[in-house]
Each structure stands twice: as structure tokens, then as C-alpha cells.
Design an enzyme around this catalytic site. Structure first.
Site, mmCIF file in Angstrom:
data_model
loop_
_atom_site.group_PDB
_atom_site.id
_atom_site.type_symbol
_atom_site.label_atom_id
_atom_site.label_comp_id
_atom_site.label_asym_id
_atom_site.label_seq_id
_atom_site.Cartn_x
_atom_site.Cartn_y
_atom_site.Cartn_z
ATOM 1 N N TYR A 31 0.931 -1.360 0.054
ATOM 2 C CA TYR A 31 0.064 0.036 -0.048
ATOM 3 C C TYR A 31 0.924 1.316 0.055
ATOM 4 O O TYR A 31 1.974 1.365 0.800
ATOM 5 C CB TYR A 31 -0.884 -0.005 1.213
ATOM 6 C CG TYR A 31 -2.539 -0.081 0.865
ATOM 7 C CD1 TYR A 31 -3.097 0.731 -0.086
ATOM 8 C CD2 TYR A 31 -3.192 -1.622 0.999
ATOM 9 C CE1 TYR A 31 -4.216 0.461 -0.585
ATOM 10 C CE2 TYR A 31 -4.412 -1.430 0.895
ATOM 11 C CZ TYR A 31 -4.806 -0.763 -0.040
ATOM 12 O OH TYR A 31 -6.257 -0.944 -0.372
ATOM 13 N N GLU A 75 -0.796 4.733 -0.630
ATOM 14 C CA GLU A 75 -1.292 5.925 -0.806
ATOM 15 C C GLU A 75 -0.484 7.397 -0.529
ATOM 16 O O GLU A 75 0.104 7.380 0.444
ATOM 17 C CB GLU A 75 -2.562 5.965 0.167
ATOM 18 C CG GLU A 75 -3.538 4.980 -0.248
ATOM 19 C CD GLU A 75 -5.014 4.822 0.539
ATOM 20 O OE1 GLU A 75 -5.092 5.815 1.525
ATOM 21 O OE2 GLU A 75 -5.529 4.296 0.492
#
Ligand code: DSN
Length: 426
Positions: A47, A49
Site C-alpha cells: 500500500y 497511498e
């Protein structure tokens, strides 16, 4: 864990389909093996972001390097000052531009889908037509060329906030300079969606949209020959003339608004394994070999167009400047649907396509779109185009004859043995 043979058997079946068939879908291509390797790789677990150096998760130091490399290479290819490589696809790149530049209900002006445009340029079925007031321009009936006079007349009357250029089924180059002049006269932005011809533009083989269009979007999997994905680029950053502010109410440069529109505006975690594959593809595009590839695409498309014309096929605009051609089959008493289904039986793959001023529904259509990027990647040259068109013509002139279908299918498989695909896969 037990190997999922069900899925892997299907993947092998798809590999065989790709190896044995003639791929003429203008928006498809075959990535290099190293692009595929990068795509099926470990960042799929990560991940990330945010953006390099500004993430919402720990452990992003390596994906930061990967994403920065992809951005740097992309900027170099197009001589851009800013790029975002996170959009999952071309449609998402366009969503982000709309989010960054427009308010819901603003007017936009794009090429009509039925004239070769794209869903995301204002089709009523798409977010672009649902959330914005979409206006469209077309092509001139007699020439098949973009009707710049109509574009200008509509722009001056309606004053759209954004003019969109770019297409999915248009075989000619664009006059970006003229569109920018129209936009400047009404204070509009210009977005170029170069998803189809990007690989040719990258190597200077078509007009350069970057100096005339404020924002440029693309996919990465068509003529750019990378993994499936989207990108957004600016050659020159600028303050948004339409006065759109960031979520905190600040006026920001367009690059910052676009970054915010991609994340957190419309996507969450970027696909860093795809971004790694984009970086590999961008490295390939920077080589001289890729220029030779682009030149061969144009030579092949022109040879193919000539071979169709010789057999009495009616090409919209009578030819091509790029990687594709659009053929009106009405003089051959065939629909696009019938042609696509017939050719599929011999493992020649293309898509039915509306032609300008079509009298048939989009599910039937009067035409087919034929593109050469994939067969050029397979190694075909101008001399092979005659063979390919000959096989297509045989099928289309004898659509329901089992003997013809079987004979051409056999010829297609034999012919494709000359052009190996992914020998690394055994
Ligand atoms: N589906 C793409 C094409 O075939 O041109 C456009 O999104």
C-alpha cells in the site's frame, strides 16, 4: 498451497490464442516479457497511498524509487515538466483532469463518440456526460476529417470550459494549434487524450500536442506498449485560469490540483507493480529501437490501407497517418458485427466500429477498426500486410462457408509461426 491449475490452464490457453491469432485491435499490443515480469511482481503487496516522499504508509522507500523513476522517464519521453503515473487506466486519468479543472455542470466539448471519439469525452452513458454539460463536434462527411470549423463555431457559441481532442477511431493527425487558438479566444482549457497515438507522438512521428494543449492524458498499453494503465502530463505548469481551488480553498498550480485529483480525489492506493512495469516500458520507449518500431507501425498501416483500397474497401478519410484505419463496409454489404464475428472464426481479431454518420446501432455498426501496433510488435513488415489483408478479404467475401473458415484459420496459424511470441514462456 496447491497450484490453481484451473486458472493457470486458462492463462496458457490465452497465451496460445495470442500466439496463433492475428491481432488487429487498434488499442492492443504485446508488452515485452520484462514489462510483464515487472507487472507480476512484489509491489502488488504494497500500500502506498500518497506520492513519493509523502505517503500514508510505512515501508514505501523502495516503491518511492520505482515511482520516481517512472515519472522521470515519462517526463523525458515527452519533454514534460510534470507527470502523474498513478491513474489505473486512461478513463481514470480523464476523470482526474475533469475533477481538477471543472465544476459539475460545466460545459465540455469533445469529438462525438459516434464519429470516432471516446466515452470519457462526453458520452451521455459516461461520467463525463452525466456530470458535465457535454457538447460535441464531428468530422466532415465528405472527407472524414475533424470538422474544425464546426468545433470553432460551437466553441464560440457555447463557450465550453474545456475542449477535448483525441479519439479512439480516427486515422488522421490533429491540428492542436488551431484548437488552442479557439480555446484561447474563449478562455477554455485544452485537454489532449493521446491514448491511441502516444507511442508515435513519443518519437516525433506525429504532431506534438504538448505545446498547444494545457493537459495531456494517455493510456500506457496501446502504442506505448506498456502495461494497462493511465498517465497525465504537463509540459508547462500553470495556474488554473478557471479559478478552481484545492479542498482547503487555496489557488494551486495545475500540477498540484491534478495530483490531488488522482489521490485522494478519485483513487486510493496506486498499483506500484503496474507503475514498475510502466517504468520498464518507459525505459524501452526511450531507446532508438522504439523509434524504428514507431516508423514500422506507420509503414505497415499505410501498406495495409493500400491493400484494402486495392480490394475495393472504403476507408474513412481514404487512408491513415497513424496506426489504424476505419473501414466502412456498406459497399461490401456487410455489417461491422458480421465482419468481426466472421474474422473471429479464423482467429483474426478486430472490432466492429461505428463509422461517421452510421445508420446502424453501436451493437451492429457499418464498420471495422483495424490497427497494426500488435502485429508490428510481432515482427511483421509491409510485405506481410498484403497477406493479412488477403486472408481478411477471403473471409469477408465468403462469410458462412465452413471450408473457407477452416482453410483461412489453418493459414493464419501457419503464418503466425514465423512471429514467435514470448519464447521465454516455453
Ligand atoms: N477501449 C479503447 C479502444 O479500444 O480504443 C478505448 O478505451
Amino acid at each position: 498451497m496447491q497450484k490453481d491449475t484451473l486458472v493457470f490452464d486458462l492463462l496458457n490457453k490465452e497465451l496460445e490464442r495470442q500466439r496463433n491469432g492475428i491481432e488487429l485491435i487498434a488499442s492492443e499490443n504485446f508488452t515485452s516479457y520484462q514489462v510483464m515480469q515487472a507487472m507480476g511482481s512484489v509491489p502488488t503487496n504494497k500500500y502506498a497511498e500518497g506520492y513519493p516522499g509523502k505517503r500514508y504508509y510505512g515501508g514505501c522507500e523502495v516503491v518511492d524509487e520505482i515511482e520516481s523513476l517512472a515519472i522521470d522517464r515519462l517526463k523525458k519521453i515527452f519533454n514534460a515538466s510534470w507527470a502523474n503515473v498513478q491513474p489505473h487506466a486512461g478513463a481514470q486519468a480523464n476523470v482526474a483532469v475533469f475533477l481538477a479543472c471543472l465544476k459539475p455542470g460545466d460545459k465540455i466539448l469533445g469529438l462525438d463518440l459516434s464519429m470516432g471519439g471516446h466515452l470519457t469525452h462526453g458520452s451521455p452513458a459516461n461520467f463525463s456526460g452525466k456530470n458535465y454539460q457535454a457538447l460535441s463536434y464531428g468530422v466532415v462527411k465528405e472527407t472524414g476529417l475533424v470538422d474544425y470549423d464546426q468545433l470553432e463555431a460551437i466553441a464560440k457559441k457555447e463557450k465550453p470550459k474545456m475542449i477535448i481532442c483525441g479519439a479512439s477511431a480516427y486515422s488522421r493527425d490533429w491540428d492542436y494549434k488551431r484548437i488552442r487558438a479557439v480555446a484561447d479566444s474563449i478562455g477554455a482549457l485544452v485537454m489532449a487524450d493521446i491514448a491511441h497515438p502516444a507511442g508515435l507522438i513519443a518519437k516525433g512521428l506525429l504532431n506534438d500536442p504538448f505545446d498547444h494543449c494545457h493537459i495531456v492524458t494517455s493510456t500506457t498499453h496501446k502504442t506505448l506498449r506498456g502495461p494497462r494503465g493511465g498517465i497525465i502530463m504537463l509540459r508547462h505548469d500553470f495556474d488554473n485560469p478557471l479559478g478552481i481551488k484545492d479542498p482547503k480553498g487555496n489557488i494551486r498550480p495545475m500540477s498540484a490540483l491534478l495530483d490531488l485529483a488522482v489521490f485522494p480525489g478519485m483513487q486510493g492506493g496506486p498499483l506500484e507493480h503496474v507503475i514498475a512495469a510502466k517504468a520498464v516500458a518507459f525505459g524501452e520507449i526511450l531507446t532508438d529501437e522504439f523509434k524504428t518500431y514507431g516508423e514500422q507501425i506507420i509503414k505497415n498501416a499505410q501498406a495495409m490501407a493500400a491493400a484494402f483500397v486495392k480490394r475495393g474497401y472504403n476507408l474513412i478519410s481514404n487512408g491513415t497517418d497513424n496506426h489504424l484505419m476505419l473501414i466502412d463496409l456498406r459497399n461490401k454489404n456487410l455489417t461491422g458485427k458480421k465482419a468481426q464475428e466472421t474474422l473471429d472464426k479464423a482467429h483474426i481479431t478486430l472490432n466492429k466500429n461505428a463509422v461517421p454518420f452510421d445508420d446502424k446501432s453501436p451493437f451492429v455498426t457499418s464498420g471495422i477498426r483495424v490497427g497494426v501496433p500488435a502485429i508490428t510488435t510481432r515482427g511483421m513488415k509491409e510485405s506481410h500486410m498484403e497477406t493479412v489483408v488477403n486472408m481478411i478479404d477471403k473471409m469477408l467475401m465468403d462469410t458462412d462457408n465452413e471450408a473457407t473458415i477452416n482453410a483461412v484459420k489453418h493459414d493464419v496459424h501457419a503464418f503466425m509461426q514465423q512471429f514467435p511470441l514470448y519464447p521465454e514462456l516455453g
